[in-house]
Design an enzyme around this catalytic site. Structure first.
Site, short mmCIF file in Angstrom:
data_model
loop_
_atom_site.label_atom_id
_atom_site.label_comp_id
_atom_site.label_asym_id
_atom_site.label_seq_id
_atom_site.Cartn_x
_atom_site.Cartn_y
_atom_site.Cartn_z
N HIS A 66 -31.61 -12.53 -32.86
CA HIS A 66 -30.99 -13.03 -34.02
C HIS A 66 -29.63 -12.47 -34.15
O HIS A 66 -29.13 -11.56 -33.80
CB HIS A 66 -31.68 -12.41 -35.30
CG HIS A 66 -33.13 -12.98 -35.53
ND1 HIS A 66 -34.11 -12.23 -36.29
CD2 HIS A 66 -33.88 -14.06 -34.97
CE1 HIS A 66 -35.27 -12.73 -36.10
NE2 HIS A 66 -35.05 -13.82 -35.50
N LYS A 76 -24.90 -3.31 -36.06
CA LYS A 76 -26.20 -2.80 -36.60
C LYS A 76 -26.38 -1.49 -35.91
O LYS A 76 -25.77 -1.35 -34.87
CB LYS A 76 -27.38 -3.84 -35.87
CG LYS A 76 -27.49 -5.35 -36.65
CD LYS A 76 -28.38 -6.39 -35.94
CE LYS A 76 -28.13 -7.64 -36.30
NZ LYS A 76 -29.02 -8.69 -35.94
N TYR A 136 -32.65 -0.03 -39.85
CA TYR A 136 -31.39 -0.06 -39.57
C TYR A 136 -30.33 -0.54 -40.62
O TYR A 136 -30.68 -1.01 -41.62
CB TYR A 136 -31.37 -1.24 -38.41
CG TYR A 136 -32.20 -2.52 -38.76
CD1 TYR A 136 -33.31 -2.68 -38.76
CD2 TYR A 136 -31.04 -3.54 -38.98
CE1 TYR A 136 -33.74 -3.87 -38.93
CE2 TYR A 136 -31.83 -4.90 -39.43
CZ TYR A 136 -32.93 -5.17 -39.16
OH TYR A 136 -33.70 -6.09 -39.32
N ASP A 173 -39.22 -18.10 -34.76
CA ASP A 173 -38.71 -17.33 -33.44
C ASP A 173 -39.28 -18.11 -32.33
O ASP A 173 -38.79 -17.90 -31.08
CB ASP A 173 -38.96 -15.92 -33.58
CG ASP A 173 -38.12 -15.01 -34.18
OD1 ASP A 173 -37.13 -15.73 -34.84
OD2 ASP A 173 -38.26 -13.83 -34.64
C1 LIG Z 1 -32.90 -9.86 -42.40
C2 LIG Z 1 -33.35 -10.23 -43.62
C3 LIG Z 1 -34.41 -10.77 -44.23
N1 LIG Z 1 -34.88 -10.69 -45.48
C4 LIG Z 1 -36.19 -11.42 -45.91
C5 LIG Z 1 -36.15 -12.87 -45.44
C6 LIG Z 1 -37.73 -13.16 -45.12
O1 LIG Z 1 -38.38 -13.37 -46.39
C7 LIG Z 1 -38.18 -11.60 -44.74
C8 LIG Z 1 -38.17 -11.53 -43.21
O2 LIG Z 1 -37.09 -12.14 -42.66
P1 LIG Z 1 -36.82 -12.42 -41.13
O3 LIG Z 1 -38.28 -13.14 -40.61
O4 LIG Z 1 -35.60 -12.89 -40.64
O5 LIG Z 1 -37.00 -10.77 -40.56
P2 LIG Z 1 -36.97 -10.52 -38.86
O6 LIG Z 1 -37.34 -11.37 -38.03
O7 LIG Z 1 -37.25 -9.06 -38.96
O8 LIG Z 1 -35.34 -10.48 -38.94
C9 LIG Z 1 -34.29 -9.43 -38.17
O9 LIG Z 1 -34.59 -9.18 -36.89
C10 LIG Z 1 -34.09 -8.38 -36.14
C11 LIG Z 1 -34.42 -8.54 -34.65
C12 LIG Z 1 -32.41 -8.35 -36.43
O10 LIG Z 1 -31.72 -7.99 -35.56
C13 LIG Z 1 -32.15 -8.46 -37.85
O11 LIG Z 1 -30.80 -8.78 -38.08
C14 LIG Z 1 -33.06 -9.72 -38.67
O12 LIG Z 1 -32.56 -10.92 -38.12
O13 LIG Z 1 -37.15 -10.89 -45.30
C15 LIG Z 1 -34.02 -10.07 -46.40
O14 LIG Z 1 -34.48 -10.45 -47.57
N2 LIG Z 1 -33.09 -9.52 -46.09
C16 LIG Z 1 -32.55 -9.51 -44.77
O15 LIG Z 1 -31.62 -8.90 -44.52
#
Ligand SMILES: Cc1cn([C@H]2C[C@H](O)[C@@H](COP(=O)(O)OP(=O)(O)O[C@H]3O[C@@H](C)C(=O)[C@@H](O)[C@H]3O)O2)c(=O)[nH]c1=O
Length: 190
Positions: A66, A76, A136, A173
């Protein structure tokens, strides 16, 4: 945050910082972020604005790869609080001599280390233990409308993930493009 070593890579920008733990009969204490020590180590000025905490139940949970596009790009600072992860980043800075190349490493909660990833990289990780906790810092707020990604096992980014079968992935993903189809929003200066 006494930094005992800063490991850099053939790709400019990212750094793996090893930290000192102060142990005593109770256990240990470790500073994981300290603005003064960061500056003294010559690391780039970053404005950390949000901390994230992610729990993954299943071994082989794979998140990524991402990024958030400018103007909401994020550096990060990754650490593992419980368990182990295989962490992978891909240089997507257009014009970078290492565009498309990756850095991969294992972060283990038994070792006091933090992985610094500047903006301009796609980032993902795979858990190597059940019940893994990743914590992180990021330098911009969550801006889902600016999110982009790369397919975790795309042929062009050729990441040597330790677990390739029976991985746990979020729905989105599955669908990111491979590197060849990515229109990167980053240039080397971003
Ligand atoms: C990333 C993020 C997600 N969320 C919410 C959205 C959703 O309901 C839930 C899960 O989101 P995601 O599926 O995007 O989570 P995830 O797949 O863990 O996303 C993360 O992956 C890693 C590899 C990264 O590097 C991060 O920057 C981020 O993209 O959390 C937030 O509220 N704030 C945030 O900053």
């Amino acid at each position: 945050m006494p930094i005992t070593s800063v490991e850099t890579f053939s790709i400019s920008g990212p750094a793996l910082l090893s930290l000192k733990r102060a142990g005593d009969e109770r256990g240990w204490f470790c500073e994981t972020w300290n603005a003064r020590d960061w500056k003294e180590a010559g690391l780039p000025q970053e404005n950390w604005v949000q901390d994230n905490y992610a729990f993954s139940a299943e071994i082989g949970t794979t998140r990524g790869l991402h990024f958030q596009a400018p103007p909401h790009a994020q550096a990060k600072l990754i650490q593992v609080v419980r368990g182990r992860i295989f962490d992978a980043i891909v240089d997507i800075r257009t014009g970078s001599p290492t565009y498309g190349q990756s850095v991969c490493l294992v972060l283990n909660s038994d070792q006091p280390q933090v992985f610094y990833i500047p903006a301009g990289f796609a980032h993902g990780y795979q858990t190597l233990d059940p019940d893994t906790l990743v914590y992180y810092k990021v330098t911009d707020h969550y801006a889902p409308e600016t999110e982009g990604g790369l397919l975790w096992n795309g042929e062009r980014s050729a990441i040597d993930w330790p677990i390739r079968e029976h991985v746990t992935l979020s729905k989105r993903d599955h669908d990111w493009p491979d590197l060849g189809a990515l229109k990167s929003p980053f240039t080397q200066a971003d």
